[in-house]
Design a protein around this motif. Sequence first.
Motif, PDB file in Angstrom:
ATOM      1  N   GLU A 108     110.519  97.419 -15.906  1.00 19.74           N
ATOM      2  CA  GLU A 108     111.616  98.397 -15.966  1.00 19.74           C
ATOM      3  C   GLU A 108     112.936  97.708 -16.324  1.00 19.74           C
ATOM      4  N   GLN A 111     112.771  96.500 -20.137  1.00 18.01           N
ATOM      5  CA  GLN A 111     112.954  97.541 -21.151  1.00 18.01           C
ATOM      6  C   GLN A 111     114.169  98.427 -20.862  1.00 18.01           C
ATOM      7  N   HIS A 112     115.002  97.988 -19.910  1.00 15.44           N
ATOM      8  CA  HIS A 112     116.289  98.647 -19.622  1.00 15.44           C
ATOM      9  C   HIS A 112     116.145 100.079 -19.113  1.00 15.44           C
ATOM     10  N   SER A 113     115.003 100.418 -18.586  1.00 12.83           N
ATOM     11  CA  SER A 113     114.816 101.782 -18.079  1.00 12.83           C
ATOM     12  C   SER A 113     115.134 101.884 -16.583  1.00 12.83           C
ATOM     13  N   THR A 115     117.903 101.508 -14.881  1.00 14.58           N
ATOM     14  CA  THR A 115     119.137 102.201 -14.485  1.00 14.58           C
ATOM     15  C   THR A 115     118.951 103.710 -14.391  1.00 14.58           C
ATOM     16  N   TYR A 116     118.136 104.272 -15.303  1.00 19.90           N
ATOM     17  CA  TYR A 116     117.930 105.729 -15.282  1.00 19.90           C
ATOM     18  C   TYR A 116     117.300 106.166 -13.954  1.00 19.90           C
ATOM     19  N   ILE A 117     116.368 105.338 -13.465  1.00 24.08           N
ATOM     20  CA  ILE A 117     115.704 105.668 -12.197  1.00 24.08           C
ATOM     21  C   ILE A 117     116.659 105.384 -11.024  1.00 24.08           C
ATOM     22  N   ALA A 118     117.375 104.263 -11.141  1.00 26.93           N
ATOM     23  CA  ALA A 118     118.251 103.839 -10.042  1.00 26.93           C
ATOM     24  C   ALA A 118     119.387 104.826  -9.795  1.00 26.93           C
ATOM     25  N   SER A 281     120.746  96.205 -16.158  1.00 23.99           N
ATOM     26  CA  SER A 281     119.911  96.132 -17.352  1.00 23.99           C
ATOM     27  C   SER A 281     120.652  95.491 -18.496  1.00 23.99           C
TER      28      SER A 281
ATOM     29  N   GLN B  54     125.438 100.241  -9.233  1.00 28.73           N
ATOM     30  CA  GLN B  54     124.472  99.200  -9.593  1.00 28.73           C
ATOM     31  C   GLN B  54     125.021  97.809  -9.307  1.00 28.73           C
ATOM     32  N   PHE B  85     122.923 101.067 -23.382  1.00 27.61           N
ATOM     33  CA  PHE B  85     121.659 100.583 -23.940  1.00 27.61           C
ATOM     34  C   PHE B  85     120.660 101.726 -23.975  1.00 27.61           C
ATOM     35  N   GLY B  87     116.675 101.801 -23.415  1.00 28.18           N
ATOM     36  CA  GLY B  87     115.824 101.810 -22.220  1.00 28.18           C
ATOM     37  C   GLY B  87     114.952 103.033 -22.081  1.00 28.18           C
TER      38      GLY B  87
END
Lengths: 287, 318
Positions: A108, A111-113, A115-118, A281, B54, B85, B87
């Motif tokens: 995660e 692939q920089h994904s 943050t969307y979940i976080a 990310s 974050q 980005f 992602g």
Amino acid sequence: MNSLMAMFRFEWKRLMTPGRSFWWLVVAAFPVLILILIQEFSPITDVSEWQDILGSDRGIPPWEGNIDAAEAQQHIDTLLTVALYFLAPSIACMLGSLLTAAPSVASELEQHSFTYIATRPNGLFHLVIGKYLVAFLWSATATMAGLGVALYLAKIAGKTEATWALMGVSVLSAMAYSALFMMIGTLFHQRAMMFCVAYTAGVELFLGFFPAVINRFTIQYRLRSLLFDWTTQSDEIRESKILDFVAASEGPMLQVLWLVSLTALFLAISLVSVHVREFTSAAESDI
Amino acid sequence: MPSTPILELNQVTKLYGTVIGVNDFSMQLQPGAYGLLGPNGAGKSTLLNLLIGQLMPTRGTVRVLGESPRNNPALMRKIGFCPGFEGLYSRTSGIDWVTLLLQLHGVKYAAARARAADCLQLTGMAAHMKRPIASYSRGMRQRTKLAQAIAHEPEFLILDEPFSGLDPIGRAEMTAVLHDWIALGNSLIIASHVLHEIEALTNSFLLICGGRLLASGTAEEVNELLFDMPSELEIDCDQPYQLAGLLLQHELVTSVRVESKVHGADRLKLRTLKAGSLSSELPNLIAAHKLTVNRVRSADDSLQTLFNSLLKIHRGEL
């Protein structure tokens, strides 16, 4: 619960790729193929061979009659059950959990994904637990499928007992190893696989067989103890002093409790890790 | 009763080891739309990561909608984030992805699916939302990212370079979507290093560089800040050499240049470090020496030049 199930379903669907399905088949086929090789090319699954071996060990000359066939079969049952334990819940399940749980958080982040979940309410909890459940189900189903076929082919007389014992140990193995690799993958996400393999080799496979107190803290020790508790061994093994060092004798409930507690501890550490540490990310790493 | 500020940063510093991401940053923003401007590496993304929880500030406090953003599920329901980005999961379709993110807000599958479809339609992705994201162009991915940010109807939208990769039509459509968003009374902060993208949406700016807040306010307010700052002027005058001499004699300018105009009047281009003094002295000089001045204008009245001036001041170049 809706969020957790959504994450689980989404991740499970993502896992259903040709490449991942191939690895599922590899994990499932591993115990089957090794068992076939053992039975085809090794004489140790032959009853008469065992009668000779046991007779020779006990100093009984051949003209005085053979060792009882049932006793020889008991040795074969024990040997094949232990062999299937190492092939399925021990190695195949460990490998399956390693492949699915270890890279969960790392992938995660890469692939920089992440943050969307976080940035969703309790998103990181759902991410860790959802991926854990997927890893558990993936490795458990692969192991049990392989084990099912292997048990069907195995020259074991008491198959019912072996099946229940090995299937139960496989489920607990998938549960504990998925949590362990999830924790290592979260703590060392930049070198997740490397740390998982190093830990497995050093702790689970080396210290796990070390006849000292340290082996009591390994998953292998608890799984092995359950196997010996849930299956009937030959007299030689049951009376062996070595068994005292490689398996516990406190009863199955305590072993299950140990495994459940270790799983809960590993998952708790994973959750604390993702909540306390800073992952960005943008930098492809934690800061 | 005053409304809760959307952002409150109190002496926030963020260090990455020995590198400063954000440096002693303090500000308070009331609900509204704001543009966060700064060159690459200015600290925009660090600031946004602090806002979404974050990152933790090394020093100082961050509050978003009155709450600390770090590990705050309640706040995450109120904010939408569109990172700079990509992602995105390549094998997943846009609608599946937005549906999942909505379900993580506790929305049931059927409702999440319908809402995801609505939002993707709103961002111009209706025709492509069932295709795998791997087949999307950069612009389509940007639109999908915006859809996930607005899908759960947040109060406060945080966008990092949302126009990146969009073609002119896509930019116009995205601008329209965001205009509608702002018109509904929602708050928004949009980070970009391209000024005109933000100018099209809002007149409130935060200019940052080197992790510091250089200036904030409307374009006019920022201009006001620069009133007595170094600037350039153009004066169309019939006696340019005489005027240039007078300005130099009174030490009101640091450099002057005369340009002959095709249309007749000569143009005097000058640079001053005392814009305030110049503007008050210039009429007196013109009147006292009976000079004919046809036009006076700032050579750098665009917001971009204003921004450049602030950066030069920050770097000590002016």
